[in-house]
Design a protein around this motif. Structure first.
Motif, PDB file in Angstrom:
ATOM      1  N   HIS A 130     -51.443  14.126  26.895  1.00 37.35           N
ATOM      2  CA  HIS A 130     -50.932  13.469  25.608  1.00 37.35           C
ATOM      3  C   HIS A 130     -49.724  12.425  26.175  1.00 37.35           C
ATOM      4  N   ARG A 131     -49.544  12.130  27.230  1.00 32.45           N
ATOM      5  CA  ARG A 131     -48.564  11.036  27.419  1.00 32.45           C
ATOM      6  C   ARG A 131     -48.714   9.740  26.871  1.00 32.45           C
ATOM      7  N   ARG A 132     -47.673   9.106  26.586  1.00 31.38           N
ATOM      8  CA  ARG A 132     -47.982   7.748  26.088  1.00 31.38           C
ATOM      9  C   ARG A 132     -47.114   6.653  27.108  1.00 31.38           C
ATOM     10  N   ASP A 133     -46.107   7.157  27.657  1.00 25.98           N
ATOM     11  CA  ASP A 133     -45.133   6.453  28.662  1.00 25.98           C
ATOM     12  C   ASP A 133     -45.522   7.219  30.095  1.00 25.98           C
ATOM     13  N   ALA A 134     -44.618   6.790  31.013  1.00 30.87           N
ATOM     14  CA  ALA A 134     -44.699   7.379  32.113  1.00 30.87           C
ATOM     15  C   ALA A 134     -43.474   8.315  32.476  1.00 30.87           C
ATOM     16  N   GLY A 135     -43.182   8.916  31.444  1.00 29.25           N
ATOM     17  CA  GLY A 135     -41.912   9.526  31.490  1.00 29.25           C
ATOM     18  C   GLY A 135     -42.133  11.059  31.966  1.00 29.25           C
ATOM     19  N   GLU A 136     -40.982  11.652  32.251  1.00 34.79           N
ATOM     20  CA  GLU A 136     -41.197  13.035  33.123  1.00 34.79           C
ATOM     21  C   GLU A 136     -41.015  14.193  31.946  1.00 34.79           C
ATOM     22  N   VAL A 137     -40.941  15.311  32.244  1.00 41.03           N
ATOM     23  CA  VAL A 137     -40.418  16.429  31.240  1.00 41.03           C
ATOM     24  C   VAL A 137     -39.439  17.160  31.849  1.00 41.03           C
ATOM     25  N   GLU A 138     -38.328  17.090  30.839  1.00 40.07           N
ATOM     26  CA  GLU A 138     -37.210  17.972  30.917  1.00 40.07           C
ATOM     27  C   GLU A 138     -37.387  19.523  30.899  1.00 40.07           C
ATOM     28  N   LEU A 139     -36.958  20.243  32.004  1.00 43.11           N
ATOM     29  CA  LEU A 139     -37.420  21.707  31.888  1.00 43.11           C
ATOM     30  C   LEU A 139     -36.262  22.500  31.562  1.00 43.11           C
ATOM     31  N   ILE A 140     -36.071  22.997  30.550  1.00 39.02           N
ATOM     32  CA  ILE A 140     -34.572  23.943  30.222  1.00 39.02           C
ATOM     33  C   ILE A 140     -35.006  25.268  30.313  1.00 39.02           C
ATOM     34  N   PHE A 141     -34.644  26.131  31.072  1.00 38.83           N
ATOM     35  CA  PHE A 141     -34.973  27.449  31.104  1.00 38.83           C
ATOM     36  C   PHE A 141     -33.690  28.325  30.319  1.00 38.83           C
ATOM     37  N   SER A 142     -34.032  29.350  29.780  1.00 38.33           N
ATOM     38  CA  SER A 142     -33.048  30.346  29.166  1.00 38.33           C
ATOM     39  C   SER A 142     -32.220  30.814  30.500  1.00 38.33           C
ATOM     40  N   ASN A 143     -31.025  30.669  30.375  1.00 35.61           N
ATOM     41  CA  ASN A 143     -30.161  31.018  31.646  1.00 35.61           C
ATOM     42  C   ASN A 143     -30.268  32.568  31.831  1.00 35.61           C
ATOM     43  N   ARG A 144     -30.604  33.000  33.058  1.00 35.79           N
ATOM     44  CA  ARG A 144     -30.690  34.415  33.574  1.00 35.79           C
ATOM     45  C   ARG A 144     -29.093  34.360  34.429  1.00 35.79           C
ATOM     46  N   SER A 145     -28.362  35.087  34.137  1.00 37.12           N
ATOM     47  CA  SER A 145     -27.150  34.966  35.066  1.00 37.12           C
ATOM     48  C   SER A 145     -27.170  35.349  36.257  1.00 37.12           C
ATOM     49  N   ALA A 146     -27.855  36.312  36.798  1.00 42.22           N
ATOM     50  CA  ALA A 146     -28.010  36.568  38.151  1.00 42.22           C
ATOM     51  C   ALA A 146     -28.892  35.905  38.890  1.00 42.22           C
ATOM     52  N   MET A 147     -29.768  34.969  38.395  1.00 43.16           N
ATOM     53  CA  MET A 147     -30.669  34.072  39.238  1.00 43.16           C
ATOM     54  C   MET A 147     -30.389  32.988  39.517  1.00 43.16           C
ATOM     55  N   SER A 148     -30.464  32.565  40.521  1.00 39.73           N
ATOM     56  CA  SER A 148     -30.116  31.053  41.225  1.00 39.73           C
ATOM     57  C   SER A 148     -31.198  30.139  40.549  1.00 39.73           C
ATOM     58  N   TYR A 149     -30.678  29.294  39.921  1.00 40.45           N
ATOM     59  CA  TYR A 149     -31.638  27.925  39.505  1.00 40.45           C
ATOM     60  C   TYR A 149     -31.705  26.876  40.699  1.00 40.45           C
ATOM     61  N   ASP A 150     -30.825  26.929  41.486  1.00 41.98           N
ATOM     62  CA  ASP A 150     -31.013  26.153  42.778  1.00 41.98           C
ATOM     63  C   ASP A 150     -32.169  26.647  43.726  1.00 41.98           C
ATOM     64  N   ALA A 151     -32.344  27.693  43.677  1.00 41.51           N
ATOM     65  CA  ALA A 151     -33.652  28.486  44.388  1.00 41.51           C
ATOM     66  C   ALA A 151     -34.757  28.475  43.763  1.00 41.51           C
ATOM     67  N   LEU A 152     -34.887  28.187  42.294  1.00 47.33           N
ATOM     68  CA  LEU A 152     -35.993  27.900  41.502  1.00 47.33           C
ATOM     69  C   LEU A 152     -36.319  26.322  41.991  1.00 47.33           C
ATOM     70  N   ARG A 153     -35.397  25.334  41.820  1.00 49.35           N
ATOM     71  CA  ARG A 153     -35.649  24.074  42.227  1.00 49.35           C
ATOM     72  C   ARG A 153     -36.217  23.987  43.670  1.00 49.35           C
ATOM     73  N   GLY A 154     -35.605  24.696  44.352  1.00 46.25           N
ATOM     74  CA  GLY A 154     -36.020  24.685  45.876  1.00 46.25           C
ATOM     75  C   GLY A 154     -37.472  25.255  46.096  1.00 46.25           C
ATOM     76  N   TYR A 155     -37.752  26.036  45.485  1.00 43.64           N
ATOM     77  CA  TYR A 155     -39.081  26.546  45.314  1.00 43.64           C
ATOM     78  C   TYR A 155     -40.069  25.671  44.763  1.00 43.64           C
ATOM     79  N   LEU A 156     -39.771  24.981  43.886  1.00 45.42           N
ATOM     80  CA  LEU A 156     -40.505  23.707  43.217  1.00 45.42           C
ATOM     81  C   LEU A 156     -40.846  22.814  44.186  1.00 45.42           C
ATOM     82  N   VAL A 157     -39.561  22.202  45.010  1.00 44.91           N
ATOM     83  CA  VAL A 157     -39.854  21.292  45.944  1.00 44.91           C
ATOM     84  C   VAL A 157     -40.628  21.753  46.971  1.00 44.91           C
TER      85      VAL A 157
END
Length: 257
Positions: A130-157
């Motif tokens: 459904h894209r019209r432009d060359a834009g990306e997706v902003e991904l906003i997760f509900s914060n899980r206080s004990a989980m590292s989102y740096d680790a999630l970003r590293g997993y995606l990398v």
């Protein structure tokens, strides 16, 4: 790169593997859902949440938690979400169906990260379609206080680096690990609506104390489920379950909505 889409992501269920015969212990299902829309339509999220609070006679900044609402209030909220200019994607993991459960017990949050991979594959396909432009997706997760989102970003990398070897099917021009962030549930209306979607799906597959499931909420949010060539399974609904009757029942409920 600019942002064309925003995805609000929340879950229902837990990651435990303690299953007792009486039905107690860990949840049998983990559901991870995304509420996806074009950035230009994002104000509709706040508008829908405000309309829901007014309809439910809640204070203006009242945080909507789907589980805490009464049945008739959940019905009203699910109906409003089903009318939004958005699409939803859900990953449904039946944990007893996982053949090597110990694989996900060795490292905390590994099942959540794997569910995120499956979810983001489908979110990226939806936005690609459904894209019209060359834009990306902003991904906003509900914060899980004990989980590292740096680790999630590293997993995606890591997934991006090993995409071919690991058969990762994320459309990487749309998914940028740097655009992953976590926000507390009560801070964003989009996360509260994503919670309603995830919990609606969860109730549609999880029996209550009397052995009954409640799929009315699921049917009401049904119009938002991502379909590719009229097919929801594998796209807006990704199942990991050995019992195909569950899949057939949910798809039948969706088609009847």
């Amino acid at each position: 790169m600019s942002t064309e889409f925003v995805a609000y992501i929340d879950e229902s269920g837990d990651e435990g593997f303690t299953f007792r015969d009486d039905g107690s212990g860990s949840s049998r299902w983990l559901v991870l859902s995304a509420l996806v829309m074009r950035r230009v339509n994002d104000p509709k999220v706040v508008e829908t949440a405000r309309e829901a609070r007014e309809l439910l006679r809640k204070p203006p900044r009242f945080p909507l938690h789907f589980r805490d609402l009464k049945h008739e209030q959940r019905v009203a909220l699910a109906r409003l979400i089903g009318q939004m200019p958005s699409r939803t994607v859900s990953v449904l993991i039946h944990k007893p169906s996982i053949p090597e459960q110990e694989h996900f017990q060795q490292e905390a949050y590994s099942l959540y990260r794997y569910a995120s991979r499956l979810l983001l594959e489908r979110v990226s396909w939806l936005c690609r379609d459904h894209r019209r432009d060359a834009g990306e997706v902003e991904l906003i997760f509900s914060n899980r206080s004990a989980m590292s989102y740096d680790a999630l970003r590293g997993y995606l990398v890591q997934l991006r680096q090993e995409a071919e070897r690991r058969d990762v099917r994320i459309e990487w021009p749309l998914i940028n690990p740097d655009k992953v962030r976590a926000v507390n549930h009560d801070q964003l209306a989009g996360l509260q609506l994503a919670d309603a979607v995830a919990t609606s799906v969860y109730y549609a597959v999880t029996p209550n104390l009397y052995g009954d499931i409640e799929d009315r909420y699921f049917r009401l949010v049904g119009p938002t489920i991502y379909c590719h060539e009229r097919r929801a399974e594998g796209y807006g609904l990704k199942f990991w379950v050995t019992d195909r009757t569950v899949v057939a029942r949910l798809l039948a409920a969706l088609n009847a909505a």
